[in-house]
Design an enzyme around this catalytic site. Structure first.
Site, PDB file in Angstrom:
ATOM      1  CD  GLU A  39     -13.677  66.877  36.998  1.00  0.00           C
ATOM      2  OE1 GLU A  39     -14.763  66.904  37.596  1.00  0.00           O
ATOM      3  OE2 GLU A  39     -12.576  66.936  37.570  1.00  0.00           O
ATOM      4  CG  ASN A  99      -8.671  60.800  38.322  1.00  0.00           C
ATOM      5  OD1 ASN A  99      -8.236  61.544  39.189  1.00  0.00           O
ATOM      6  ND2 ASN A  99      -9.820  61.029  37.700  1.00  0.00           N
ATOM      7  CG  ASP A 136      -7.786  63.862  35.596  1.00  0.00           C
ATOM      8  OD1 ASP A 136      -6.971  63.050  36.083  1.00  0.00           O
ATOM      9  OD2 ASP A 136      -8.656  64.446  36.265  1.00  0.00           O
ATOM     10  CG  ASN A 168      -9.955  68.216  35.303  1.00  0.00           C
ATOM     11  OD1 ASN A 168     -10.768  69.102  35.555  1.00  0.00           O
ATOM     12  ND2 ASN A 168     -10.143  66.957  35.647  1.00  0.00           N
ATOM     13  CG  ASP A 217      -9.357  70.563  41.232  1.00  0.00           C
ATOM     14  OD1 ASP A 217      -9.575  70.642  40.004  1.00  0.00           O
ATOM     15  OD2 ASP A 217     -10.045  69.858  41.990  1.00  0.00           O
ATOM     16  CG  HIS A 218      -6.742  68.842  37.299  1.00  0.00           C
ATOM     17  ND1 HIS A 218      -6.183  67.589  37.123  1.00  0.00           N
ATOM     18  CD2 HIS A 218      -7.875  68.644  38.010  1.00  0.00           C
ATOM     19  CE1 HIS A 218      -6.953  66.684  37.705  1.00  0.00           C
ATOM     20  NE2 HIS A 218      -7.977  67.290  38.247  1.00  0.00           N
ATOM     21  CG  ASP A 271      -3.966  66.371  34.819  1.00  0.00           C
ATOM     22  OD1 ASP A 271      -5.121  66.287  34.366  1.00  0.00           O
ATOM     23  OD2 ASP A 271      -3.712  66.693  36.007  1.00  0.00           O
TER      24      ASP A 271
END
Length: 259
Positions: free
Chosen positions: A34, A151, A149, A7, A249-250, A220
């Site tokens: 993303e 989530n 991802d 991501n 942030d991933h 993930d």
DNA sequence: ATGGTAGCAAGGCTA
């Protein structure tokens, strides 16, 4: 064949980071989430110059997924089947052929917060549609990976502070039950065995010093059909990426298949 | 209870 899911949180803001990572880590296939770009504004040429074939399913401003591959990509599907009215770009599939073919399916599952509410309903409906798609692909009895991802924090050991996520859409019982149903179809969570050692995370929030305090979560995932699981050599998380300049942030999550 | 940070794109939404 080395396959990474990443991501990237904005491909334009992360282009130097992404190109450097592709040069150093050299995945055969990279599934990006993303990208926050349309198909037209995606920096295709820069990635092609690094030797990658590029397929995108983009959207202006938010979401967006892509597949990069050193080998040709065939039979591309854009968008998760099952809802013609779904305008969010969160899913892409293609076939990549090494010594044999692997179906690679890139996923950016809805976050779902705040829960309860319409966003959470969308997340659960999306998970239902994903289950249908995964069942259909499973029936082909071929190597296939559903990577991205999700989530979803599958279990408490997948969070540094599980109590902080108790009411969150990423960890609510309905989210975990839906993820467990995917596994129950016959898929293998490729990183599951690695979580026997605590502290295996793939995301650290930008806020509140989450990275500095190692307050991460594992969201993930690579889910493998039995035919892909039989080919799996290893799986790992490239954690150090999170500590570099201007990070997502991933971080990338890897599998290597004997293909 | 709130805010804390980041990207896109040009204000607020999403995460």
């Amino acid at each position: 064949m080395k396959i990474a899911t990443f991501n990237i949180n904005g491909v334009k803001a992360r282009l130097d980071t992404l190109c450097g990572w592709l040069r150093d880590a050299a995945p055969d296939v990279a599934l990006l989430q993303e990208i926050k770009s349309t198909d037209e504004t995606f920096p295709r040429e820069q990635l092609e110059d690094l030797g990658y074939t590029v397929e995108t399913h983009g959207q202006k401003g938010f979401n967006g997924v892509a597949i990069l591959s050193k080998l040709p990509l065939e039979d591309v599907v854009r968008g998760l089947p099952g809802d013609e009215d779904d305008a969010q770009a969160r899913y892409i599939e293609a076939t990549v052929t090494g010594t044999r073919s692997v179906r690679v399916c890139g996923i950016y599952l809805p976050n779902g917060n705040p829960a309860p509410g319409p966003k959470y309903e969308y997340k659960l409906a999306w998970l239902d549609r994903l289950e249908v798609r995964m069942r259909d692909v499973l029936r082909l009895e071929e190597p296939a990976v559903f990577s991205g991802d999700y989530n979803v924090i599958p279990q408490d050991e997948d969070a540094a502070r599980p109590e902080a996520w108790r009411e969150d859409a990423l960890a609510l019982p309905q989210s975990r039950a839906a993820f467990r149903r995917l596994l129950a179809l016959g898929f293998t969570d490729a990183l599951r065995a690695e979580t026997q050692r605590p502290g295996l995370y793939t995301f650290w929030d930008y806020q509140a010093g989450a990275w500095d305090r190692d307050l991460g979560i594992r969201i993930d995932h690579h889910l493998l059909t039995p035919q892909a699981a039989d080919l799996a050599r290893s799986a790992w998380v490239e954690k150090d990426i999170r500590g570099r300049e201007k990070p997502s942030d991933h971080v990338p999550v890897w599998i290597e298949l004997d293909v």
